[in-house]
Scaffold this active site. Structure first.
Site, PDB file in Angstrom:
ATOM      1  CG  HIS A 127       0.008   4.051  -6.930  1.00 10.94           C
ATOM      2  ND1 HIS A 127      -0.448   3.779  -5.658  1.00 10.94           N
ATOM      3  CD2 HIS A 127      -0.684   3.222  -7.754  1.00 10.94           C
ATOM      4  CE1 HIS A 127      -1.361   2.825  -5.714  1.00 10.94           C
ATOM      5  NE2 HIS A 127      -1.519   2.468  -6.980  1.00 10.94           N
ATOM      6  CB  CYS A 370      -4.175   4.386  -7.124  1.00  8.40           C
ATOM      7  SG  CYS A 370      -5.265   3.020  -6.751  1.00  8.40           S
TER       8      CYS A 370
HETATM    9  N1  C6P Z   1      -0.705  -0.085  -9.037  1.00  7.85           N
HETATM   10  C1  C6P Z   1      -2.270  -0.354 -10.859  1.00  7.85           C
HETATM   11  O1  C6P Z   1      -3.230  -0.888 -11.398  1.00  7.85           O
HETATM   12  P1  C6P Z   1       0.402  -2.414  -4.120  1.00  7.85           P
HETATM   13  O2  C6P Z   1      -1.074  -2.253  -4.253  1.00  7.85           O
HETATM   14  O3  C6P Z   1       0.886  -1.981  -2.769  1.00  7.85           O
HETATM   15  O4  C6P Z   1       0.899  -3.755  -4.519  1.00  7.85           O
HETATM   16  O5  C6P Z   1       1.074  -1.420  -5.178  1.00  7.85           O
HETATM   17  C2  C6P Z   1       0.821  -0.045  -5.097  1.00  7.85           C
HETATM   18  C3  C6P Z   1       1.483   0.677  -6.216  1.00  7.85           C
HETATM   19  C4  C6P Z   1       2.502   1.561  -5.923  1.00  7.85           C
HETATM   20  N2  C6P Z   1       3.158   2.209  -6.895  1.00  7.85           N
HETATM   21  C5  C6P Z   1       2.860   2.023  -8.186  1.00  7.85           C
HETATM   22  C6  C6P Z   1       3.646   2.746  -9.231  1.00  7.85           C
HETATM   23  C7  C6P Z   1       1.834   1.161  -8.555  1.00  7.85           C
HETATM   24  O6  C6P Z   1       1.531   0.985  -9.835  1.00  7.85           O
HETATM   25  C8  C6P Z   1       1.115   0.474  -7.540  1.00  7.85           C
HETATM   26  C9  C6P Z   1      -0.045  -0.415  -7.881  1.00  7.85           C
HETATM   27  C10 C6P Z   1      -1.786  -0.908  -9.536  1.00  7.85           C
HETATM   28  O7  C6P Z   1      -1.684   0.606 -11.348  1.00  7.85           O
HETATM   29  C11 C6P Z   1      -2.915  -1.099  -8.575  1.00  7.85           C
HETATM   30  S1  C6P Z   1      -3.616   0.420  -8.038  1.00  7.85           S
END
Ligand code: C6P
Length: 412
Positions: A127, A370
């Site tokens: 990500h 992302c």
């Molecule tokens: N993925 C998805 O729809 P945050 O936004 O900080 O809570 O998480 C970020 C993040 C980091 N690593 C992984 C593996 C993730 O899946 C995510 C968040 C969401 O896939 C929102 S982009």
């Protein structure tokens, strides 16, 4: 909440989630986007409400009763969440989310304590939250980045692991479960190989902690990051767990109130770990909500949640594979994957798929998730992604199938 036999009592679980009772576009909501954020049970909403209704005050400052109560709520939440991931409490730093947790490690460990020419290894399915912070650290500290590759079947290619972990590699940062492919990586093997080379390991557990039992003690990782909002908790409560001895060596990430011991006009000294990394007023209500989410999930049992999601994922994969013109990405073997399933419908952009599914009341995510480098590796601009959680049903998987029929009817 309730459980019966080895199965989850899903109707009772669903009744705990107010938002799952609503309709969308005239259909009962079918929420298949929990990898983006999960829905919240009433127990979590009540914990947040109770904090603001009964105990709201600033923490770690008060001589007054509710200030002390608020501090207890916050510190008890720290202990509760540490227990959920089987980790020592003194390594638990509350942050906003996984993104902030990884930025903390990249800034305070990699940028400050690594040296020019040192290498940080990642994988090509990370990500952006586990990629961009390392790019920033690399630019500022003169580090290099190396990458593990993804095989065509969506599994991680471990063939050049030894080479990648050799000097000058000092740190490996890796997602436990891919948010796009659902791939669960063989973390124990990777961590053992890294530690044999004195390479530290940071785990992005955003997609694993909500869905399977995760034990920091068993994994023996050095850093672990996750977000409360993907595990029935509120937005704004995230966790960085780090070995306390590493936190001791790392300089603060943010400066301000709560993180200091002594301050003069020219100089400051830092509070103890983990408070050194918690500058300013924390989101106490979110921490209370996350602790309630841990209670909720543990009362059902993470093993059982994992087993139930595995059944749902098998159903979802079978349905998508049987649907003409649908390509599914990621491993098909249920032992090596979780419940986030990406797919495309031939000749239809993923955003159109998502929009038509939404008209039928089915919420999935569409886009690059992302993970732009992974999209490039897969040779696609975007995918649609359905992701399941403990409150989803087999009927909802079938509803996705019916709604996909509508996509194909419109585009035929
Ligand atoms: N993925 C998805 O729809 P945050 O936004 O900080 O809570 O998480 C970020 C993040 C980091 N690593 C992984 C593996 C993730 O899946 C995510 C968040 C969401 O896939 C929102 S982009």
């Amino acid at each position: 909440m309730g459980v019966a036999g080895t199965q989850l009592d899903v109707p009772t679980i669903r009744a705990d989630f107010p938002l799952l009772q609503r309709t969308v576009n005239g259909h009962p909501l079918v929420y298949l986007d929990s990898a983006a954020t999960s829905q919240k049970p009433q127990q979590v909403l009540d914990a947040i409400d109770d904090y603001y209704s009964e105990h709201n005050a600033n923490v770690h400052r008060g001589v007054h009763t509710i200030g002390n109560e608020a501090t207890d709520v916050f510190e008890n939440a720290r202990q509760r969440v540490a227990r959920f991931i089987d980790a020592p409490t003194d390594g638990m730093v509350f942050v906003r989310n996984t993104t902030e947790a990884i930025n903390l490690v990249a800034s305070s460990y990699a940028r400050e304590l690594l040296s020019k020419g040192d290498r940080v290894v990642l994988t090509e399915m990370e990500h952006h939250s586990n990629l961009v912070p390392w790019q920033l650290a690399a630019q500022r500290a003169g580090l290099t980045l190396g990458f593990m590759h993804v095989r065509d079947d969506g599994t991680l290619d471990l063939s050049d692991l030894d080479e990648l972990l050799a000097p000058p590699t000092r740190l490996l940062s890796i997602g436990h479960q891919s948010n796009v492919l659902g791939t669960v990586v063989p973390l124990r093997t990777i961590i053992d190989a890294a530690h044999a080379r004195d390479v530290l390991v940071c785990v992005d557990a955003a997609q694993s902690v909500p869905h399977m039992p995760v034990s920091v003690r068993e994994l023996d990782c050095d850093f672990l990051a996750f977000s409360g909002h993907k595990m029935c908790g509120p937005m704004g409560a995230g966790v960085l767990w780090a070995r306390p001895e590493l936190l001791e060596r790392m300089p603060p990430f943010l400066g301000g109130g709560s993180m200091i011991l002594r301050v003069s006009l020219e100089h400051s000294t830092w509070s103890t770990v983990p408070h050194k990394f918690e500058a300013g007023t924390p989101d106490v209500a979110a921490a209370a909500g996350l602790a309630a989410a841990c209670d909720y999930l543990d009362a059902i049992g993470m093993e059982r949640i994992h087993a139930y999601e595995r059944e749902l994922t098998a159903h979802l994969l079978a349905l998508l594979e049987e649907t003409d013109g649908v390509d599914v990405y990621g491993p098909h073997d249920l032992d090596g994957r979780g419940g986030a399933v990406s797919f495309n419908v031939a000749g239809v952009h993923a955003h159109d798929v998502g929009t038509i599914l939404d008209r039928e009341g089915v919420a999935v995510r569409a886009g690059h998730h992302c993970c732009q480098p992974l999209m490039k590796r897969l040779g696609v601009a975007a995918t649609a992604r359905a992701s399941v959680y403990l409150y989803n049903t087999h009927e909802e998987v079938d509803a996705l199938g019916a709604a996909l029929g509508e996509v194909q009817r419109i585009f035929s």
